[in-house]
Write a protein that holds these residues in place. Sequence first.
Motif, mmCIF file in Angstrom:
data_model
loop_
_atom_site.group_PDB
_atom_site.id
_atom_site.type_symbol
_atom_site.label_atom_id
_atom_site.label_comp_id
_atom_site.label_asym_id
_atom_site.label_seq_id
_atom_site.Cartn_x
_atom_site.Cartn_y
_atom_site.Cartn_z
ATOM 1 N N ALA A 193 0.836 -1.214 0.000
ATOM 2 C CA ALA A 193 0.000 0.000 0.000
ATOM 3 C C ALA A 193 0.867 1.258 0.000
ATOM 4 C CB ALA A 193 -0.925 -0.004 1.210
ATOM 5 N N TRP A 194 1.948 1.245 0.766
ATOM 6 C CA TRP A 194 2.854 2.398 0.789
ATOM 7 C C TRP A 194 3.536 2.584 -0.560
ATOM 8 C CZ3 TRP A 194 3.359 6.603 3.464
ATOM 9 C CH2 TRP A 194 2.857 6.650 4.772
ATOM 10 N N LEU A 195 3.975 1.507 -1.179
ATOM 11 C CA LEU A 195 4.600 1.630 -2.500
ATOM 12 C C LEU A 195 3.608 2.177 -3.512
ATOM 13 C CD1 LEU A 195 6.731 -1.645 -2.723
ATOM 14 C CD2 LEU A 195 7.475 0.664 -2.094
ATOM 15 N N ASP A 196 2.352 1.773 -3.394
ATOM 16 C CA ASP A 196 1.327 2.263 -4.311
ATOM 17 C C ASP A 196 1.027 3.747 -4.113
ATOM 18 O OD1 ASP A 196 1.060 -0.175 -5.558
ATOM 19 O OD2 ASP A 196 -0.726 -0.787 -4.435
ATOM 20 N N LYS A 245 10.865 -0.753 -10.908
ATOM 21 C CA LYS A 245 10.269 -0.649 -12.237
ATOM 22 C C LYS A 245 9.252 0.483 -12.299
ATOM 23 C CE LYS A 245 8.011 -3.473 -15.784
ATOM 24 N NZ LYS A 245 7.499 -4.830 -16.139
ATOM 25 N N THR A 246 8.470 0.638 -11.234
ATOM 26 C CA THR A 246 7.444 1.687 -11.206
ATOM 27 C C THR A 246 8.055 3.083 -11.248
ATOM 28 O OG1 THR A 246 5.929 0.295 -9.938
ATOM 29 C CG2 THR A 246 5.555 2.674 -9.840
ATOM 30 N N TYR A 272 3.287 6.012 -3.748
ATOM 31 C CA TYR A 272 4.366 6.798 -4.355
ATOM 32 C C TYR A 272 3.826 7.687 -5.474
ATOM 33 C CZ TYR A 272 8.364 7.836 -7.329
ATOM 34 O OH TYR A 272 9.298 8.483 -8.098
ATOM 35 N N PRO A 273 4.230 8.975 -5.509
ATOM 36 C CA PRO A 273 5.247 9.631 -4.674
ATOM 37 C C PRO A 273 4.706 10.320 -3.414
ATOM 38 C CG PRO A 273 4.642 11.078 -6.467
ATOM 39 C CD PRO A 273 3.812 9.828 -6.638
ATOM 40 N N ALA A 274 3.456 10.045 -3.052
ATOM 41 C CA ALA A 274 2.841 10.741 -1.915
ATOM 42 C C ALA A 274 3.175 10.033 -0.599
ATOM 43 C CB ALA A 274 1.326 10.836 -2.109
ATOM 44 N N TRP A 275 4.466 9.952 -0.269
ATOM 45 C CA TRP A 275 4.893 9.319 0.972
ATOM 46 C C TRP A 275 4.882 10.280 2.151
ATOM 47 C CZ3 TRP A 275 9.820 6.341 -1.055
ATOM 48 C CH2 TRP A 275 9.387 5.250 -1.830
ATOM 49 N N GLY A 276 4.878 11.573 1.863
ATOM 50 C CA GLY A 276 4.923 12.558 2.951
ATOM 51 C C GLY A 276 6.307 12.739 3.532
ATOM 52 N N ALA A 305 14.390 -13.214 3.532
ATOM 53 C CA ALA A 305 13.576 -14.014 2.612
ATOM 54 C C ALA A 305 12.088 -13.801 2.807
ATOM 55 C CB ALA A 305 13.918 -15.501 2.743
ATOM 56 N N SER A 306 11.708 -12.600 3.234
ATOM 57 C CA SER A 306 10.288 -12.302 3.425
ATOM 58 C C SER A 306 9.683 -11.574 2.232
ATOM 59 C CB SER A 306 10.094 -11.457 4.694
ATOM 60 O OG SER A 306 10.812 -10.241 4.609
ATOM 61 N N GLY A 307 10.486 -11.311 1.211
ATOM 62 C CA GLY A 307 9.959 -10.675 0.010
ATOM 63 C C GLY A 307 10.323 -9.214 -0.144
ATOM 64 N N LYS A 308 11.215 -8.687 0.700
ATOM 65 C CA LYS A 308 11.575 -7.270 0.604
ATOM 66 C C LYS A 308 12.250 -6.955 -0.734
ATOM 67 C CE LYS A 308 14.175 -7.129 4.273
ATOM 68 N NZ LYS A 308 14.105 -8.573 4.672
ATOM 69 N N THR A 309 13.127 -7.844 -1.179
ATOM 70 C CA THR A 309 13.821 -7.597 -2.444
ATOM 71 C C THR A 309 12.841 -7.567 -3.606
ATOM 72 O OG1 THR A 309 15.872 -8.580 -1.623
ATOM 73 C CG2 THR A 309 15.610 -8.445 -4.017
ATOM 74 N N HIS A 310 11.839 -8.441 -3.564
ATOM 75 C CA HIS A 310 10.814 -8.432 -4.603
ATOM 76 C C HIS A 310 10.097 -7.082 -4.620
ATOM 77 C CE1 HIS A 310 7.414 -10.879 -6.714
ATOM 78 N NE2 HIS A 310 7.596 -9.705 -7.273
ATOM 79 N N LEU A 311 9.728 -6.585 -3.454
ATOM 80 C CA LEU A 311 9.060 -5.292 -3.371
ATOM 81 C C LEU A 311 9.946 -4.185 -3.923
ATOM 82 C CD1 LEU A 311 7.447 -5.639 0.166
ATOM 83 C CD2 LEU A 311 6.244 -5.658 -2.023
ATOM 84 N N CYS A 312 11.251 -4.270 -3.633
ATOM 85 C CA CYS A 312 12.188 -3.280 -4.161
ATOM 86 C C CYS A 312 12.188 -3.296 -5.694
ATOM 87 C CB CYS A 312 13.600 -3.551 -3.653
ATOM 88 S SG CYS A 312 13.881 -3.098 -1.927
#
Length: 228
Positions: free
Chosen positions: A33-36, A65-66, A38-42, A53-60
């Motif tokens: 939700a925070w990545l979505d 790409k976005t 972007y760029p309105a992170w405040g 191995a919890s998926g952080k690299t995938h999120l990065c």
Amino acid sequence: MTKAQQLPFDLGHREAFAREDLWVSSANADAVAWLDKYPAWGAPALVIYGPPASGKTHLCHVWQKTAGALMVSGADIARLAAANDFPKATIVDDAEKLAGDAALETALFHFYNRAKEESAHVLLTGTHAPKEWNLSVPDLKSRLLAAPAAAVGAPDEQLMTVVLAKLFSDRQLVVSQEVISFILPRLERSFAALRAIASDIDRKALAEKRPVTIPLVREILQEQGKLF
């Protein structure tokens, strides 16, 4: 929000880091939700943290790409902070590892300030929340503590089922839902455990030229002391 599958792979297999490969569940919904937003992170920075191995690299990679982001290491930060062409979006994966090195912390502090001046954004990741990073530069600590942060938790049962099924699929292993249901209660709730068991099963099935069945899985778990 479109659901797809998040897949951590062993080296030697294609790493699927696209958004369509990302399965959104309660474990990562806040971070997504925070990545979505972007760029309105405040704030110039967003911190995503969670166990290995919890998926952080995938999120990065999804955000890379976005946003057209540049992936940088600690050694790059000082140089980029003084560069004429400052990147509008940057990823510092495993930024927590910079903690304890005063020079790198100071470089990150200047990088953060430059990002703010340039209306740029920085995505930082770590294993723990920023308040636990043991930072020695007070000004950097205050800025990161003020930045939004999102935790990536251990995968829930639904996510573990999807990930394990896809790990088998990418190894071209035919595995029934019955086998997957047998495996999951006997593993710790982590992507690392899923990745390890898929690799072990693949190796044994190939070496012994056997289909993936409960008896084969039982043998592996018995050898590892995980059968109960």
